[in-house]
Motif scaffolding. Sequence first.
Motif, PDB file in Angstrom:
ATOM      1  N   UNK A 124      63.955  70.931  -3.881  1.00  0.00           N
ATOM      2  CA  UNK A 124      62.718  71.138  -3.124  1.00  0.00           C
ATOM      3  C   UNK A 124      62.096  69.799  -2.717  1.00  0.00           C
ATOM      4  N   UNK A 125      61.681  69.654  -1.450  1.00  0.00           N
ATOM      5  CA  UNK A 125      61.036  68.401  -1.015  1.00  0.00           C
ATOM      6  C   UNK A 125      59.783  68.088  -1.839  1.00  0.00           C
ATOM      7  N   UNK A 126      59.546  66.801  -2.028  1.00  0.00           N
ATOM      8  CA  UNK A 126      58.374  66.284  -2.742  1.00  0.00           C
ATOM      9  C   UNK A 126      58.203  66.931  -4.103  1.00  0.00           C
ATOM     10  N   UNK A 127      59.310  67.050  -4.831  1.00  0.00           N
ATOM     11  CA  UNK A 127      59.260  67.698  -6.145  1.00  0.00           C
ATOM     12  C   UNK A 127      59.509  66.738  -7.303  1.00  0.00           C
ATOM     13  N   UNK A 128      59.753  65.449  -6.999  1.00  0.00           N
ATOM     14  CA  UNK A 128      60.058  64.489  -8.069  1.00  0.00           C
ATOM     15  C   UNK A 128      59.162  63.254  -7.972  1.00  0.00           C
ATOM     16  N   UNK A 129      58.863  62.707  -9.153  1.00  0.00           N
ATOM     17  CA  UNK A 129      58.096  61.462  -9.231  1.00  0.00           C
ATOM     18  C   UNK A 129      59.008  60.242  -9.198  1.00  0.00           C
ATOM     19  N   UNK A 130      60.200  60.372  -9.763  1.00  0.00           N
ATOM     20  CA  UNK A 130      61.158  59.264  -9.748  1.00  0.00           C
ATOM     21  C   UNK A 130      62.567  59.815  -9.537  1.00  0.00           C
ATOM     22  N   UNK A 131      63.397  58.999  -8.915  1.00  0.00           N
ATOM     23  CA  UNK A 131      64.828  59.267  -8.782  1.00  0.00           C
ATOM     24  C   UNK A 131      65.565  58.052  -9.317  1.00  0.00           C
ATOM     25  N   UNK A 132      66.578  58.295 -10.139  1.00  0.00           N
ATOM     26  CA  UNK A 132      67.377  57.203 -10.705  1.00  0.00           C
ATOM     27  C   UNK A 132      68.849  57.451 -10.382  1.00  0.00           C
ATOM     28  N   UNK A 133      69.542  56.409  -9.956  1.00  0.00           N
ATOM     29  CA  UNK A 133      70.991  56.485  -9.761  1.00  0.00           C
ATOM     30  C   UNK A 133      71.638  55.291 -10.428  1.00  0.00           C
ATOM     31  N   UNK A 134      72.778  55.525 -11.064  1.00  0.00           N
ATOM     32  CA  UNK A 134      73.553  54.430 -11.647  1.00  0.00           C
ATOM     33  C   UNK A 134      74.981  54.523 -11.122  1.00  0.00           C
ATOM     34  N   UNK A 135      75.411  53.498 -10.412  1.00  0.00           N
ATOM     35  CA  UNK A 135      76.782  53.395  -9.909  1.00  0.00           C
ATOM     36  C   UNK A 135      77.147  54.589  -9.029  1.00  0.00           C
ATOM     37  N   UNK A 136      76.191  54.993  -8.192  1.00  0.00           N
ATOM     38  CA  UNK A 136      76.419  56.070  -7.225  1.00  0.00           C
ATOM     39  C   UNK A 136      76.526  55.534  -5.814  1.00  0.00           C
ATOM     40  N   UNK A 137      75.639  54.617  -5.441  1.00  0.00           N
ATOM     41  CA  UNK A 137      75.509  54.206  -4.040  1.00  0.00           C
ATOM     42  C   UNK A 137      76.822  53.673  -3.482  1.00  0.00           C
ATOM     43  N   UNK A 138      77.581  52.942  -4.277  1.00  0.00           N
ATOM     44  CA  UNK A 138      78.820  52.351  -3.754  1.00  0.00           C
ATOM     45  C   UNK A 138      79.844  53.416  -3.375  1.00  0.00           C
ATOM     46  N   UNK A 139      79.664  54.666  -3.840  1.00  0.00           N
ATOM     47  CA  UNK A 139      80.614  55.746  -3.531  1.00  0.00           C
ATOM     48  C   UNK A 139      80.137  56.658  -2.410  1.00  0.00           C
ATOM     49  N   UNK A 140      78.948  56.411  -1.850  1.00  0.00           N
ATOM     50  CA  UNK A 140      78.385  57.332  -0.862  1.00  0.00           C
ATOM     51  C   UNK A 140      79.185  57.318   0.436  1.00  0.00           C
ATOM     52  N   UNK A 141      79.354  58.506   0.996  1.00  0.00           N
ATOM     53  CA  UNK A 141      80.008  58.637   2.296  1.00  0.00           C
ATOM     54  C   UNK A 141      79.028  58.310   3.411  1.00  0.00           C
ATOM     55  N   UNK A 142      77.778  58.780   3.268  1.00  0.00           N
ATOM     56  CA  UNK A 142      76.756  58.573   4.294  1.00  0.00           C
ATOM     57  C   UNK A 142      75.442  58.167   3.626  1.00  0.00           C
ATOM     58  N   UNK A 143      75.295  56.891   3.249  1.00  0.00           N
ATOM     59  CA  UNK A 143      74.069  56.478   2.555  1.00  0.00           C
ATOM     60  C   UNK A 143      72.811  56.611   3.396  1.00  0.00           C
ATOM     61  N   UNK A 144      72.929  56.511   4.718  1.00  0.00           N
ATOM     62  CA  UNK A 144      71.741  56.671   5.557  1.00  0.00           C
ATOM     63  C   UNK A 144      71.148  58.058   5.375  1.00  0.00           C
TER      64      UNK A 144
END
Length: 259
Positions: free
Chosen positions: A114-134
């Motif tokens: 759901x949009x606007x449902x989180x106060x924080x988002x955390x990622x560890x070692x995810x971004x380098x694997x993204x197909x479409x980071x934009x």
Amino acid sequence: MTMANYTLRDEIRDYWSARAATFDQQVGHEIFSEAERQAWRELFLRHLGPGENRRALDLASGTGVISHLLDELGFQVTGLDWSEPMLARARAKAEARGARIRFVMGDAERTLEKPESYDVIVTRHLVWTLVNPKAAFKEWHSLLKPGGKVLIVDGDFVSDTLVKRMIRAFERLTGRTSPTSHAPDAMRETHERILRQVYFSKGARASEVMDLLRQAGFAGINVDRNLKRIHREQARHMPLLKGLERATQHRYAIVATKR
């Protein structure tokens, strides 16, 4: 299913599912000392503050290592991953600990949360694997409440370095591969094939990640390269050259805010 319908995202999901059984055996995935655990806590507190029952989303949560750290800090945690074998292990850990962590299956680039449902988002070692980071960063921006923060812990694990060349030379001379190498050979080949196709195939440099976060609407973007304590504690459980490689890689934490 025909190969024409088998996408890169499918291959990434299946690759990590195949690695779920041994995922927690590798340094950098599981945490093997209280000193490293405390170093992670300090990183999160430095950029996110105490949980105070705020809602946190751990994207690509794997077996739940980061989810449990956030839970210990007082966040109300959801761990999202699209590998069922990973989620099964994460849920088993939560049950064993009596932790009230919500684990759900989903794609980190298209979460369906759901949009606007989180106060924080955390990622560890995810971004380098993204197909479409934009698209992913726009999605993450939409999930945060105004004033919410995303914390990305990642790095450039691709670019060649002197230490990597030393390791390759050692492996050629001894005929051995490092215990932390991807194995068996078929798994290594799958990893390399995936890496050639993802957006950051040349390495996820902090400056490029920050630029894409700005384009997605984030502000107050800062990079923290002070991860030495984490890397030092990890190196204690690694062969000498692999520990040196970790310490010299382009690794970072980036924090950004939704205004």
